[in-house]
Motif scaffolding. Structure first.
Motif, PDB file in Angstrom:
ATOM      1  N   GLY A   1      23.852   9.853  48.822  1.00  0.00           N
ATOM      2  CA  GLY A   1      24.229   8.452  48.696  1.00  0.00           C
ATOM      3  C   GLY A   1      25.198   7.909  49.707  1.00  0.00           C
TER       4      GLY A   1
ATOM      5  N   SER B   1      18.257   2.520  45.260  1.00  0.00           N
ATOM      6  CA  SER B   1      19.544   3.213  45.285  1.00  0.00           C
ATOM      7  C   SER B   1      20.084   3.276  43.866  1.00  0.00           C
ATOM      8  CB  SER B   1      20.542   2.500  46.203  1.00  0.00           C
ATOM      9  OG  SER B   1      20.602   1.121  45.909  1.00  0.00           O
TER      10      SER B   1
ATOM     11  N   GLY C   1      21.418   8.557  46.514  1.00  0.00           N
ATOM     12  CA  GLY C   1      22.442   8.781  45.502  1.00  0.00           C
ATOM     13  C   GLY C   1      21.968   9.682  44.380  1.00  0.00           C
TER      14      GLY C   1
ATOM     15  N   SER D   1      27.035  11.368  46.992  1.00  0.00           N
ATOM     16  CA  SER D   1      26.056  10.525  46.336  1.00  0.00           C
ATOM     17  C   SER D   1      26.460   9.072  46.365  1.00  0.00           C
ATOM     18  CB  SER D   1      25.873  10.963  44.877  1.00  0.00           C
ATOM     19  OG  SER D   1      25.453  12.287  44.826  1.00  0.00           O
TER      20      SER D   1
ATOM     21  N   THR E   1      27.660   5.245  47.945  1.00  0.00           N
ATOM     22  CA  THR E   1      26.956   4.337  48.836  1.00  0.00           C
ATOM     23  C   THR E   1      27.889   3.492  49.665  1.00  0.00           C
ATOM     24  OG1 THR E   1      26.829   2.767  47.026  1.00  0.00           O
ATOM     25  CG2 THR E   1      24.939   4.186  47.374  1.00  0.00           C
TER      26      THR E   1
END
Length: 443
Positions: free
Chosen positions: A340, A225, A292, A5, A7
């Motif tokens: 993510g 996000s 995410g 999840s 980034t």
């Protein structure tokens, strides 16, 4: 957030080559094809609307367009020169020119036209209608010794002064005349439904007199996000924080697919905040894409919030990267929840979100093209999962070379790739020289 999840490259677990260990026996595992088919079965082209031409750029026609009249609508000159009868130029040479009386002049947009008789000529400008009796146009450079733009202008001026012109070359019938309907004929179909409207198509519509057109509008896609660790690029990055890259990647990808995309900055891991953002964005969205918060971490608030809505479904797919996926509707708007990690998010977009956007647009082809190519290096893949590895496609050699590793945080390698190398579920390895499916990413 859980590993898949995240980034950024700081999240280095999740969809790894060795991460396909024990699977819960009571959990359903979807294949890539099953998930995609289920998603596409629940979306359709957006309703057609009528738009002014410039507002329709990038949209696809929802109708066949036919021409009401000819294009050009009348015979007109393709040169500055003189409209003549061909018989009056027979045998004309530099030494023995045909001398014709100039009986008038026609400019572009003229409505009253002089009639041409034997031994006569009419001065005519580019785009001007051909006068009655004329059979051809003699370029001004062929008259009174004109061989270039300066001399041509002098020749035209001289002809005005003495009201005659000397034609130095014989001209054939129809020369330098654009005939009515030579481009488009009345009643013909000029553009078919499904055509994407770019500059040249819009120019054609304008040329045949259409001021508006019925199209499938470009879908409005909201991209957001999630993650309390996210900061906006350009802002200071503190301990445990990372720059939000996913929202930029996915927004640009949505635009590339043909959508009107709105980027929403990182939303912290707070359920109430996420609900407020979603409520605020629903009014301008035909599709929502999140990244995410769809795995099994303690702070995966996307699942916590979305599970409150009927019809939202979170799934585990037999793929790498991108195993956790979510899909459903919120307030009637389709929503795809992507993992993510940046590679997972981008590949999930290409496989699932892009086809949804293309379907909403009414595009005939919704999937990226797939070709077969020889893999230049050995590959390993977890059993039972379809793996998507980044690669460079060498079209002239029919080869594909892997770029970077399989980890789902490698944004540097992702930026170097122009394709995805597909290793099917049944394969655990690919030997150098074997053929593989390759998904081409470049537009």
């Amino acid at each position: 957030m859980s590993a898949d999840s995240g980034t950024s490259g700081q999240h280095q677990h999740g969809d790894q080559p060795d991460a396909c260990a024990t699977e819960a026996p009571d959990r359903r595992y979807w294949t890539v094809d099953e998930h995609l088919a289920d998603v596409l079965a629940q979306v359709s082209p957006l309703p057609a609307i009528e738009l002014q031409l410039l507002d329709a750029r990038g949209c696809r026609l929802a109708e066949d367009v036919t021409a009401a009249g000819d294009l050009p609508p009348f015979d007109n000159s393709s040169m500055d020169g003189y409209a003549v009868r061909t018989a009056d130029t027979v045998g004309a040479t530099e030494q023995y020119p045909s001398v014709l009386a100039v009986v008038g002049e026609v400019a572009a947009g003229a409505r009253e036209l002089p009639r041409l008789g034997p031994g006569q000529a009419v001065r005519i400008m580019t785009g001007a209608p051909v006068p009655p009796g004329a059979e051809a146009v003699v370029p001004v450079e062929w008259t009174d010794g004109g061989t270039g733009s300066g001399l041509a202008a002098q020749a035209m001026t001289a002809a005005r002064a003495d009201e005659e012109v000397r034609v130095r070359q014989q001209v054939r019938e129809g020369a330098h005349i654009r005939r009515a309907g030579s481009d488009v004929t009345a009643g013909s179909t000029v553009l078919t439904a499904g055509t994407r409207l770019g500059p040249t198509q819009l120019g054609l519509l304008a040329a045949i007199g259409r001021g508006s057109v019925t199209v499938r509008p470009r879908p409005r896609v909201v991209v957001l996000s999630t993650g309390s660790e996210l900061v906006q690029p350009g802002e200071p990055v503190g301990p445990g924080q990372i720059s939000d890259s996913n929202s930029f990647t996915l927004t640009a990808a949505a635009q590339q697919a043909g959508a009107i995309a709105y980027r929403v900055g990182g939303v912290p891991d707070d359920a109430e905040r996420l609900r407020a953002v979603l409520d605020d964005q629903l009014g301008r969205a035909d599709l929502i894409v999140t990244s995410g918060g769809v795995s099994v971490g303690a702070y995966d608030v996307v699942k916590e919030v979305f599970e409150d809505y009927a019809g939202m479904d979170f799934r585990t797919l037999r793929m790498q990267p991108g195993k956790p996926q979510g899909f459903g509707r919120i307030g009637g708007v389709p929503l795809l929840a992507l993992p993510g990690n940046p590679v997972s998010a981008y590949i999930s977009f290409e496989l699932f979100v892009r086809p949804v956007i293309r379907t909403m647009l009414g595009a005939a082809e919704v999937h990226r093209p797939v070709v077969r190519a020889v893999c230049t290096a050995a590959l390993r893949s977890p059993a039972g999962r379809r793996q998507f590895l980044r690669g460079r496609y060498l079209a002239e050699r029919g080869e594909v070379a892997p770029v970077g590793g399989a980890d789902s945080h490698l944004v540097g390698a992702l930026a170097m790739a122009d394709c995805l190398i597909v290793v099917p579920e049944r394969a655990e390895s690919v030997a150098p020289g074997e053929q593989v499916d390759v998904v081409l990413l470049a537009d």
